[in-house]
Design a protein around this motif. Structure first.
Motif, PDB file in Angstrom:
ATOM      1  N   CYS A 308      41.314  95.961  86.623  1.00  0.00           N
ATOM      2  CA  CYS A 308      39.934  96.128  87.318  1.00  0.00           C
ATOM      3  C   CYS A 308      40.421  96.813  88.623  1.00  0.00           C
ATOM      4  CB  CYS A 308      38.803  95.067  87.464  1.00  0.00           C
ATOM      5  SG  CYS A 308      38.227  94.456  85.732  1.00  0.00           S
ATOM      6  N   ALA A 311      39.767 102.473  88.091  1.00  0.00           N
ATOM      7  CA  ALA A 311      38.394 102.808  87.527  1.00  0.00           C
ATOM      8  C   ALA A 311      38.282 102.677  85.973  1.00  0.00           C
ATOM      9  CB  ALA A 311      37.854 104.142  88.031  1.00  0.00           C
ATOM     10  N   GLU A 312      39.418 102.945  85.243  1.00  0.00           N
ATOM     11  CA  GLU A 312      39.407 102.920  83.934  1.00  0.00           C
ATOM     12  C   GLU A 312      39.186 101.430  83.317  1.00  0.00           C
ATOM     13  OE1 GLU A 312      41.773 106.347  84.980  1.00  0.00           O
ATOM     14  OE2 GLU A 312      41.562 104.344  85.676  1.00  0.00           O
ATOM     15  N   ARG A 314      37.895  98.948  85.117  1.00  0.00           N
ATOM     16  CA  ARG A 314      36.352  98.421  85.397  1.00  0.00           C
ATOM     17  C   ARG A 314      35.374  99.103  84.490  1.00  0.00           C
ATOM     18  NH1 ARG A 314      38.301  99.869  90.651  1.00  0.00           N
ATOM     19  NH2 ARG A 314      37.093 101.807  90.664  1.00  0.00           N
ATOM     20  N   ALA A 315      35.660 100.139  84.032  1.00  0.00           N
ATOM     21  CA  ALA A 315      34.766 100.743  82.942  1.00  0.00           C
ATOM     22  C   ALA A 315      34.874  99.900  81.729  1.00  0.00           C
ATOM     23  CB  ALA A 315      34.965 102.321  82.737  1.00  0.00           C
ATOM     24  N   LEU A 318      32.898  96.843  82.101  1.00  0.00           N
ATOM     25  CA  LEU A 318      31.446  96.972  82.109  1.00  0.00           C
ATOM     26  C   LEU A 318      30.973  97.449  80.462  1.00  0.00           C
ATOM     27  CD1 LEU A 318      30.960  98.571  85.463  1.00  0.00           C
ATOM     28  CD2 LEU A 318      30.568  96.172  84.741  1.00  0.00           C
ATOM     29  N   SER A 348      35.216  93.545  92.613  1.00  0.00           N
ATOM     30  CA  SER A 348      35.902  95.141  92.440  1.00  0.00           C
ATOM     31  C   SER A 348      34.922  95.954  91.788  1.00  0.00           C
ATOM     32  CB  SER A 348      37.172  95.169  91.524  1.00  0.00           C
ATOM     33  OG  SER A 348      38.284  94.659  92.111  1.00  0.00           O
ATOM     34  N   VAL A 349      34.218  95.311  90.863  1.00  0.00           N
ATOM     35  CA  VAL A 349      33.063  95.925  90.239  1.00  0.00           C
ATOM     36  C   VAL A 349      31.969  96.035  91.076  1.00  0.00           C
ATOM     37  CG1 VAL A 349      31.517  95.525  88.280  1.00  0.00           C
ATOM     38  CG2 VAL A 349      33.661  95.153  87.853  1.00  0.00           C
ATOM     39  N   PHE A 352      33.075  99.078  93.450  1.00  0.00           N
ATOM     40  CA  PHE A 352      33.228 100.594  93.178  1.00  0.00           C
ATOM     41  C   PHE A 352      32.640 100.954  91.959  1.00  0.00           C
ATOM     42  CE2 PHE A 352      37.242  98.689  95.191  1.00  0.00           C
ATOM     43  CZ  PHE A 352      37.203  99.517  96.290  1.00  0.00           C
ATOM     44  N   SER A 353      32.027 100.115  91.294  1.00  0.00           N
ATOM     45  CA  SER A 353      31.292 100.583  89.963  1.00  0.00           C
ATOM     46  C   SER A 353      29.942 100.057  89.956  1.00  0.00           C
ATOM     47  CB  SER A 353      32.208 100.005  88.961  1.00  0.00           C
ATOM     48  OG  SER A 353      33.503 100.579  89.182  1.00  0.00           O
ATOM     49  N   THR A 355      25.735  99.836  89.888  1.00  0.00           N
ATOM     50  CA  THR A 355      24.623 100.654  89.728  1.00  0.00           C
ATOM     51  C   THR A 355      23.645  99.610  90.147  1.00  0.00           C
ATOM     52  OG1 THR A 355      24.657 100.401  87.389  1.00  0.00           O
ATOM     53  CG2 THR A 355      25.674 102.245  88.423  1.00  0.00           C
TER      54      THR A 355
END
Length: 414
Positions: A308, A311-312, A314-315, A318, A348-349, A352-353, A355
């Motif tokens: 994580c 970016a890959e 974490r994506a 999710l 981390s999420v 950087f990730s 919403t």
């Protein structure tokens, strides 16, 4: 052999194990030990000092103490009425010349299987026999057998042939693993122009379950002593097959070895992304969902936290429906180490990730309430600091939500 009615003469006891010696041998310092105990000591000791005198053992040859052994056997016979069993005369240890002869015969196709069985028997002996095999060139021979027959095995798999048939590479791999190779021996396997790693990759792809487990166990040991460049240049298919071994859950030992292997490899180069592209994140989430073992859970979270960091990774976390839920569920339920890793993943999420919809989802899953609990209990200063950071990052969405218990609102950071 222990009996409270019989007093054992102190010179019959091994200075290391403090048990009656079954195969007394004398080292160069003049002290006698049981063979198995001193061989284990010498194999694990970095400086090869005599345990009693603390002097360097200049000559690694162990001299059988026949006089003491005969005295021991006579004493056992005299005390047989007290339940003392006679110690059998030990077999002579295997010599380098004997192993060299076996290796020479093994080059003949009609004798190869028989010689592999003989080598497997010797590898199950004591540490001395294993080091003797290594010194006689067994590593090179076994690696060549694996390289040759694993290619045939891969071709048979493509033709749709059965994979249950045991091949010479399966025996050779089993022997190689049980030799418990020294660091130089392991390095020699890594340094073979990557050919041996390709062979182990083929075995992980199409070998029987037992051989796939041995392959990943051996790879774990190999990459613990490998050079950075050898780790960085690993190919994508290698990670794909390692991830598949993890998915198949061949055994708990193989699963833990695979997790440790990936933890060792992922910090280097693009290996983190290669692991993600092999589907490792989804596999780890599924493993975590059904995992009840503390150490395995810690390793899974440790590896997930590494993945994580990109970016890959974490994506992918999710994208999995249970990703955030299973990670947050492990907080305060497994161990302090697991809680710290789980909170790091969530940080981390969140950093950087995140919403607004993700923050709402985390709130509904009870992540905010769980982080507030982290602040209430003793789970380490760093973990608390990271929990506070996450709570602050989502303060706009979380602070006035009815999902946070009223008794925890006082602990919500301002």
């Amino acid at each position: 052999m222990e009996n409270n009615e019989v007093e054992v003469p102190p010179f019959f006891l091994c200075p290391i194990s403090l048990e009656i010696m079954r195969d007394p041998v004398t080292v160069s310092t003049g002290i006698t030990y049981d063979r198995e105990s001193i061989e284990t000591w010498l194999a694990s000791s970095k400086n090869s000092l005599c345990p009693v005198t603390k002097q360097p053992i200049s000559d690694m040859d162990l001299t059988p103490n026949h006089t003491l052994r005969r005295l021991l056997q006579s004493w056992c016979t005299l005390n047989s009425s007290h339940g003392i069993e006679r110690i059998p005369t030990p077999k002579a240890p295997v010599s380098k010349a004997q192993i060299t002869e076996i290796l020479r015969d093994a080059n003949k196709p009609q004798l190869q299987q028989k010689c592999l069985r003989r080598l497997r028997s010797i590898a199950s002996h004591n540490t001395s026999a294993k080091r003797c095999m290594e010194a006689a060139g067994a590593i090179e021979f076994l690696a060549s057998v694996i390289n040759t027959t694993s290619q045939d095995q891969a071709s048979a798999s493509e033709d749709g042939s059965l994979l249950d048939i045991k091949s010479p590479s399966d025996d050779a791999l089993c022997i190689l693993y049980h030799l418990q190779l020294s660091a130089p021996g392991l390095k020699s396997l890594v340094a073979k122009d990557g050919e041996f790693i390709k062979s182990l990759t083929r075995i992980m792809q199409c070998g029987p379950y037992e051989s796939r487990a041995y392959a990943v166990l051996l790879l774990k040991s190999m990459f613990e002593v490998a050079e950075p460049m050898q780790i960085i240049t690993l190919r994508q298919e290698f990670f794909t097959e390692v991830a598949q071994v993890l998915h198949d859950q061949i055994s708990q030992q193989a699963t833990k070895a695979t997790l440790k292997l990936l933890i060792n490899l992922c910090p280097w180069g693009r290996n983190r992304i290669k692991a993600v592209e092999s589907g490792a994140v989804s596999i780890l989430v599924e493993l975590l969902l059904g995992c009840s073992d503390r150490r395995t859970s810690e390793l899974i979270l440790m590896l997930l936290e590494m993945l994580c960091q990109c970016a890959e990774g974490r994506a992918e976390l999710l994208r999995h429906g249970a990703g955030i839920a299973v990670v947050s569920k492990r907080i305060l339920r497994v161990s302090q180490v697991a809680s710290e890793r789980a909170v790091r993943i969530l940080l981390s999420v969140s950093k950087f990730s995140a919403t607004t919809s993700l923050a709402q989802e985390m709130l509904q899953l009870g992540v905010a309430a769980k982080l507030c609990l982290v602040l209430q209990v003793d789970c380490g200063r760093k973990t608390k600091e990271k929990a506070i950071e996450i709570l602050k990052l989502h303060a706009r969405v979380w602070k006035h939500s009815p999902c946070i218990p009223s008794n925890l609102l006082s602990s919500y950071p301002s």
